[in-house]
Scaffold this motif. Structure first.
Motif, mmCIF file in Angstrom:
data_model
loop_
_atom_site.group_PDB
_atom_site.id
_atom_site.type_symbol
_atom_site.label_atom_id
_atom_site.label_comp_id
_atom_site.label_asym_id
_atom_site.label_seq_id
_atom_site.Cartn_x
_atom_site.Cartn_y
_atom_site.Cartn_z
ATOM 1 N N SER A 97 10.301 -14.867 5.204
ATOM 2 C CA SER A 97 9.101 -14.029 5.686
ATOM 3 C C SER A 97 7.643 -14.398 4.852
ATOM 4 O O SER A 97 7.804 -13.796 3.569
ATOM 5 N N VAL A 98 6.788 -15.023 5.141
ATOM 6 C CA VAL A 98 5.613 -15.367 4.335
ATOM 7 C C VAL A 98 4.493 -14.296 5.114
ATOM 8 O O VAL A 98 4.188 -14.553 6.320
ATOM 9 N N THR A 99 3.893 -13.570 4.525
ATOM 10 C CA THR A 99 2.806 -12.535 5.180
ATOM 11 C C THR A 99 1.592 -12.594 4.484
ATOM 12 O O THR A 99 1.522 -13.451 3.359
ATOM 13 N N LEU A 100 0.542 -12.139 5.132
ATOM 14 C CA LEU A 100 -0.802 -12.252 4.521
ATOM 15 C C LEU A 100 -1.603 -11.048 5.344
ATOM 16 O O LEU A 100 -1.375 -10.610 6.337
ATOM 17 N N GLY A 101 -1.999 -10.198 4.314
ATOM 18 C CA GLY A 101 -3.017 -9.216 4.773
ATOM 19 C C GLY A 101 -4.220 -9.214 4.169
ATOM 20 O O GLY A 101 -4.427 -9.734 2.981
ATOM 21 N N PHE A 102 -5.438 -8.863 4.805
ATOM 22 C CA PHE A 102 -6.657 -8.618 4.628
ATOM 23 C C PHE A 102 -7.277 -7.280 4.211
ATOM 24 O O PHE A 102 -6.825 -6.368 5.057
ATOM 25 N N PHE A 103 -7.948 -7.084 2.984
ATOM 26 C CA PHE A 103 -8.115 -5.705 2.617
ATOM 27 C C PHE A 103 -9.581 -5.641 2.188
ATOM 28 O O PHE A 103 -10.435 -6.618 2.117
ATOM 29 N N PRO A 104 -10.011 -4.293 2.176
ATOM 30 C CA PRO A 104 -11.372 -4.017 1.522
ATOM 31 C C PRO A 104 -11.862 -5.056 0.405
ATOM 32 O O PRO A 104 -11.389 -5.452 -0.111
ATOM 33 N N GLN A 105 -13.429 -5.116 0.487
ATOM 34 C CA GLN A 105 -13.887 -6.115 -0.610
ATOM 35 C C GLN A 105 -13.606 -7.584 -0.553
ATOM 36 O O GLN A 105 -13.388 -8.041 -1.522
ATOM 37 N N ASP A 106 -13.420 -7.871 0.457
ATOM 38 C CA ASP A 106 -13.002 -9.488 0.730
ATOM 39 C C ASP A 106 -11.791 -9.664 -0.276
ATOM 40 O O ASP A 106 -12.133 -10.778 -0.979
ATOM 41 N N TYR A 107 -10.587 -9.238 -0.167
ATOM 42 C CA TYR A 107 -9.634 -9.555 -0.829
ATOM 43 C C TYR A 107 -8.198 -9.537 0.167
ATOM 44 O O TYR A 107 -8.190 -8.924 1.118
ATOM 45 N N LEU A 108 -7.385 -10.610 -0.226
ATOM 46 C CA LEU A 108 -6.198 -10.921 0.669
ATOM 47 C C LEU A 108 -4.943 -11.241 -0.355
ATOM 48 O O LEU A 108 -5.211 -11.116 -1.469
ATOM 49 N N GLU A 109 -4.111 -10.608 0.207
ATOM 50 C CA GLU A 109 -2.627 -10.694 -0.617
ATOM 51 C C GLU A 109 -1.334 -10.668 0.469
ATOM 52 O O GLU A 109 -1.679 -10.607 1.617
ATOM 53 N N GLY A 110 -0.169 -11.174 -0.119
ATOM 54 C CA GLY A 110 0.628 -11.169 0.909
ATOM 55 C C GLY A 110 2.081 -11.553 -0.078
ATOM 56 O O GLY A 110 2.019 -11.932 -1.327
#
Length: 166
Positions: free
Chosen positions: A63-76
């Motif tokens: 499972s490879v995930t990606l999420g976009f968060f406030p202040q132009d930040y992504l993580e996963g």
């Protein structure tokens, strides 16, 4: 009461009615909408599951995930390790500023670790994106699809638990 001369007032009122009628067009017709630019789907608050890297499907069970968060930040999560990065977006171009990742040894098949290495290399090549309600595609500078994601749906709720309070 005195009888006033309403001549000029009537002329002005008649002219206004004629001008306004001309602006509205013939009765019963619908004016076409003014075209507007279609906005890009917002990335913030969206979550995705990787479906392919350079056209190769992800390893079964990973499972490879990606999420976009406030202040132009992504993580996963990349299969074993987690990652994050600030990003800069301009139209459909996307620049991942610096991808930071953990470096754990995980009890996963070697193919998952190889996929993770390929994933991090692909993230370094991201130059643009396309997004719809169902999918997200990252492209390299030459316009080739390098990463394809499906929208991550929220977990299903057991119908027996729906609308229950605790």
């Amino acid at each position: 009461m005195k009888n006033r001369d309403l001549g000029p007032t009537m002329v002005i009122a008649t002219v206004l009615v004629v001008v306004l009628s001309a602006c509205l067009g013939p009765v019963g017709t619908v004016q076409p909408p003014i075209p507007t630019a279609i906005p890009l789907l917002e990335l913030e608050g969206t979550e995705w599951l990787l479906s392919s890297i350079y056209g190769t499907e992800v390893e079964a069970g990973s499972s490879v995930t990606l999420g976009f968060f406030p202040q132009d930040y992504l993580e996963g999560e990349a299969g074993c390790n987690s990652y994050g990065s600030d990003y800069v977006r301009d139209g459909n171009s996307l620049d991942l500023v610096k991808v930071h990742q953990t470096s754990f040894e995980c009890d996963v098949p070697g193919s998952v670790m190889e996929q993770e290495r390929d994933y991090f290399k692909a993230l370094e090549a991201v130059a643009a994106y396309r997004v719809t309600a169902e999918g997200l595609v990252f492209e390299d500078a030459a316009g080739r699809e390098i990463l394809v994601y499906d929208r991550k749906l929220p977990p299903a709720v057991d119908p027996l638990l729906a609308n229950s309070t605790w």
